[in-house]
Design a protein around this motif. Structure first.
Motif, short mmCIF file in Angstrom:
data_model
loop_
_atom_site.label_atom_id
_atom_site.label_comp_id
_atom_site.label_asym_id
_atom_site.label_seq_id
_atom_site.Cartn_x
_atom_site.Cartn_y
_atom_site.Cartn_z
N ARG A 123 17.53 -3.07 14.79
CA ARG A 123 18.12 -3.75 15.95
C ARG A 123 19.07 -4.85 15.50
N GLY A 124 18.67 -5.60 14.47
CA GLY A 124 19.54 -6.64 13.92
C GLY A 124 20.84 -6.07 13.36
N GLN A 125 20.73 -4.92 12.68
CA GLN A 125 21.93 -4.25 12.15
C GLN A 125 22.85 -3.84 13.29
N TRP A 126 22.27 -3.26 14.35
CA TRP A 126 23.05 -2.82 15.51
C TRP A 126 23.84 -3.99 16.08
N VAL A 127 23.16 -5.10 16.32
CA VAL A 127 23.80 -6.28 16.91
C VAL A 127 24.91 -6.80 15.99
N LYS A 128 24.62 -6.90 14.71
CA LYS A 128 25.62 -7.41 13.74
C LYS A 128 26.86 -6.52 13.72
N LEU A 129 26.67 -5.22 13.66
CA LEU A 129 27.80 -4.30 13.59
C LEU A 129 28.59 -4.30 14.89
N LYS A 130 27.90 -4.33 16.02
CA LYS A 130 28.59 -4.34 17.31
C LYS A 130 29.40 -5.62 17.50
N LYS A 131 28.84 -6.76 17.10
CA LYS A 131 29.57 -8.03 17.23
C LYS A 131 30.85 -8.01 16.40
N ALA A 132 30.83 -7.25 15.31
CA ALA A 132 32.00 -7.15 14.44
C ALA A 132 32.99 -6.08 14.93
N GLY A 133 32.65 -5.39 16.02
CA GLY A 133 33.56 -4.40 16.58
C GLY A 133 33.40 -3.00 16.02
N ALA A 134 32.35 -2.75 15.27
CA ALA A 134 32.13 -1.41 14.70
C ALA A 134 31.66 -0.45 15.79
N ARG A 135 32.07 0.80 15.65
CA ARG A 135 31.57 1.85 16.54
C ARG A 135 30.19 2.25 16.07
N ALA A 136 29.30 2.57 17.02
CA ALA A 136 27.94 2.94 16.65
C ALA A 136 27.38 3.94 17.66
N GLN A 137 26.48 4.77 17.14
CA GLN A 137 25.75 5.72 17.98
C GLN A 137 24.27 5.58 17.66
N TYR A 138 23.46 5.75 18.70
CA TYR A 138 22.01 5.69 18.55
C TYR A 138 21.44 7.07 18.82
N TRP A 139 20.70 7.61 17.84
CA TRP A 139 20.09 8.93 17.94
C TRP A 139 18.58 8.80 17.88
N SER A 140 17.90 9.55 18.75
CA SER A 140 16.44 9.51 18.81
C SER A 140 15.88 10.93 18.71
N GLU A 141 14.73 11.05 18.07
CA GLU A 141 14.06 12.35 18.00
C GLU A 141 12.77 12.34 18.84
N GLU A 142 12.68 11.38 19.74
CA GLU A 142 11.48 11.20 20.54
C GLU A 142 11.09 12.47 21.31
N SER A 143 12.07 13.24 21.74
CA SER A 143 11.80 14.46 22.50
C SER A 143 11.39 15.63 21.61
N GLY A 144 11.45 15.43 20.29
CA GLY A 144 11.15 16.52 19.36
C GLY A 144 12.40 17.09 18.71
N ARG A 145 13.56 16.75 19.24
CA ARG A 145 14.82 17.15 18.62
C ARG A 145 15.77 15.96 18.70
N TRP A 146 16.78 15.94 17.86
CA TRP A 146 17.71 14.81 17.82
C TRP A 146 18.64 14.84 19.03
N GLU A 147 18.68 13.69 19.71
CA GLU A 147 19.55 13.53 20.87
C GLU A 147 20.27 12.20 20.78
N LYS A 148 21.57 12.23 21.10
CA LYS A 148 22.33 10.98 21.16
C LYS A 148 21.95 10.26 22.44
N LYS A 149 21.51 9.00 22.30
CA LYS A 149 21.07 8.23 23.45
C LYS A 149 22.10 7.22 23.92
N SER A 150 22.91 6.72 22.99
CA SER A 150 23.96 5.79 23.41
C SER A 150 25.06 5.77 22.36
N GLU A 151 26.22 5.33 22.82
CA GLU A 151 27.39 5.23 21.95
C GLU A 151 28.23 4.08 22.44
N THR A 152 28.75 3.33 21.47
CA THR A 152 29.64 2.23 21.83
C THR A 152 30.86 2.24 20.95
#
Length: 152
Positions: A123-152
């Motif tokens: 979470r700290g990495q996400w915040v640091k990278l986003k504040k610097a303007g980096a593009r980021a995607q969050y992927w979760s395997e909670e459903s049993g397969r990889w799914e993109k949950k958010s993108e900025t």
């Protein structure tokens, strides 16, 4: 400018997910560095990759050898990638800078979602990278397969 892909592991072990992603990176022809925070843990990862299935063999090496520059996949604790990597995998909470995200084709940050410290570090990495303007995607395997949950 590259993208930071955050992989929230909850179903599969790190080595399994890392092997799958490394296979894709290797198929794309990318040179890869795997950055960890502990040399002993990287040595264990090195052994696990060598013991993987023959049909999924990934040529790689631990940093500090005579042929680091020749390794298509290099495991290291260093920020400097001796193999000219265009793709970085961060494991065990290894830090990633906004400059690396901008410079590299892809950055993958893998973290254990069942470990509170790892989750907070990601979470700290996400915040640091986003504040610097980096593009980021969050992927979760909670459903049993990889799914993109958010993108900025």
């Amino acid at each position: 400018m590259g993208v930071a892909y955050f992989y929230h592991l909850t179903q599969r072990p790190l080595v399994e997910t890392l092997t799958m992603l490394l296979g894709k990176a290797s198929s794309a022809g990318w040179r890869v560095v795997i950055r960890g925070t502990d040399a002993d843990m990287l040595a264990q990862m090195d052994v696990a990759l060598w013991r993987g299935p023959d049909d999924a063999f990934l040529a790689h090496g631990l940093a500090g050898g005579d042929h680091d520059a020749d390794q298509p996949i290099l495991l290291t604790t260093s920020v400097e990638a001796a193999n000219g990597a265009t793709c970085l995998f961060s494991i065990h909470g290894a830090d990633v800078s906004p400059e690396e995200v901008a410079r590299l084709d892809r950055v993958c940050i893998l973290f254990d979602g069942l470990d509170d410290a790892a989750l907070n570090a990601a979470r700290g990495q996400w915040v640091k990278l986003k504040k610097a303007g980096a593009r980021a995607q969050y992927w979760s395997e909670e459903s049993g397969r990889w799914e993109k949950k958010s993108e900025t």
